[in-house]
Design an enzyme around this catalytic site. Structure first.
Site, short mmCIF file in Angstrom:
data_model
loop_
_atom_site.label_atom_id
_atom_site.label_comp_id
_atom_site.label_asym_id
_atom_site.label_seq_id
_atom_site.Cartn_x
_atom_site.Cartn_y
_atom_site.Cartn_z
CG ASN A 18 2.82 0.67 4.50
OD1 ASN A 18 4.01 0.75 4.79
ND2 ASN A 18 2.25 -0.45 4.08
CG MET A 94 -5.38 -2.60 -2.64
SD MET A 94 -3.58 -2.88 -2.78
CE MET A 94 -3.56 -4.64 -3.03
CG ASN A 111 2.87 1.33 -4.79
OD1 ASN A 111 2.04 1.44 -3.87
ND2 ASN A 111 3.04 0.19 -5.45
CG HIS A 113 4.83 -4.38 -4.84
ND1 HIS A 113 3.52 -4.58 -5.20
CD2 HIS A 113 5.48 -5.54 -5.12
CE1 HIS A 113 3.38 -5.80 -5.70
NE2 HIS A 113 4.56 -6.41 -5.66
C1 GAR Z 1 0.91 -3.50 2.13
O1 GAR Z 1 1.53 -4.74 2.31
C2 GAR Z 1 1.34 -2.87 0.82
O2 GAR Z 1 2.68 -3.11 0.50
C3 GAR Z 1 0.42 -3.58 -0.14
O3 GAR Z 1 -0.81 -3.64 0.51
C4 GAR Z 1 -0.60 -3.65 1.93
C5 GAR Z 1 -1.36 -2.50 2.52
O4 GAR Z 1 -1.30 -2.53 3.91
N1 GAR Z 1 0.34 -2.86 -1.37
C6 GAR Z 1 0.20 -3.47 -2.54
O5 GAR Z 1 0.14 -4.68 -2.68
C7 GAR Z 1 0.13 -2.52 -3.71
N2 GAR Z 1 0.34 -3.23 -4.93
P1 GAR Z 1 -1.70 -1.26 4.76
O6 GAR Z 1 -3.10 -0.81 4.27
O7 GAR Z 1 -1.77 -1.76 6.17
O8 GAR Z 1 -0.68 -0.19 4.56
#
Ligand code: GAR
Length: 205
Positions: A18, A94, A111, A113
């Site tokens: 992201n 996280m 955020n 999610h």
């Molecule tokens: C993503 O799917 C994001 O939505 C999730 O972690 C992943 C991070 O991926 N976030 C959560 O679950 C927060 N509660 P990335 O490091 O490749 O962006």
């Protein structure tokens, strides 16, 4: 004199796809913003490498080197304030943020999610969506308040669940949508297109 760019701080813990989507939107001039700072709570997060590759300031702040959560959050706040940041974007960050941090950037933390909130807040949400048997899941961009994944919803994308999906395939299709709606939500905020009305976020034309 050109006006200062809208400044982002991006908080990460892992892979950073992201973060990459935000970087790409900025580099393509779709987002008139700059990433002033990337902070990770995980030392070897690949997200920090992505920051480095794009010449961005990346910082590992180890929560374990502070005596308590407030100490860690004070340090986070100081680093972010020192860069005069307009918006804090959690991108796969996280750790749950507490009152001190949230009050320091009231209504300026968002955020992404990987579920259609308020369904499936918390962890392992793609797996839980599959196990529950919902036919649609998706992703949500929301403001961050003290309730985990509970702040006002800015935008969502729906992803259908197929009979042959497993956690990996569903996560991948949700992630594709995350990469679209997250930079788009940031753009709505920097263009001042959102109005908070109670729990609702109204999108002005
Ligand atoms: C993503 O799917 C994001 O939505 C999730 O972690 C992943 C991070 O991926 N976030 C959560 O679950 C927060 N509660 P990335 O490091 O490749 O962006």
């Amino acid at each position: 004199m050109t006006p200062d760019k809208f400044k982002l701080a991006v908080l990460v813990s892992g892979r950073g796809s992201n973060l990459q989507a935000i970087i790409d939107s900025i580099e393509k001039n779709e987002l008139q913003a700059e990433i002033a700072l990337v902070i990770s709570n995980v030392k070897n997060a690949y997200a920090l490498e992505r920051a480095h590759k794009h010449g961005l300031d990346g910082l590992f702040l180890d929560p374990k080197s502070y005596s308590d959560r407030n100490g860690y959050e004070q340090s986070l706040v100081e680093h972010i304030q020192s860069k005069s940041v307009n918006l804090v974007c959690l991108a796969g960050y996280m750790r749950v943020l507490g009152k001190y941090f949230i009050e320091a950037f009231s209504d300026r933390i968002i955020n992404i999610h990987p579920s259609l909130l308020p369904a499936f807040p918390g962890l392992h949400v793609q797996k839980r969506a599959l196990e529950h048997g919902v036919r649609f899941s998706g992703c949500t961009v929301h403001y961050v308040n003290e309730e985990v994944d509970g702040g006002a919803i800015i935008s969502q994308a729906v992803v259908p669940i197929f009979d042959n999906d497993d956690e990996a395939s569903l996560s991948e299709r949700i992630l594709e949508q995350e990469h679209i709606i997250y930079p788009e939500a940031i753009r709505l905020i920097l263009e001042d297109r959102l109005t908070l009305s109670g729990r609702r976020v109204l999108h002005n034309k």
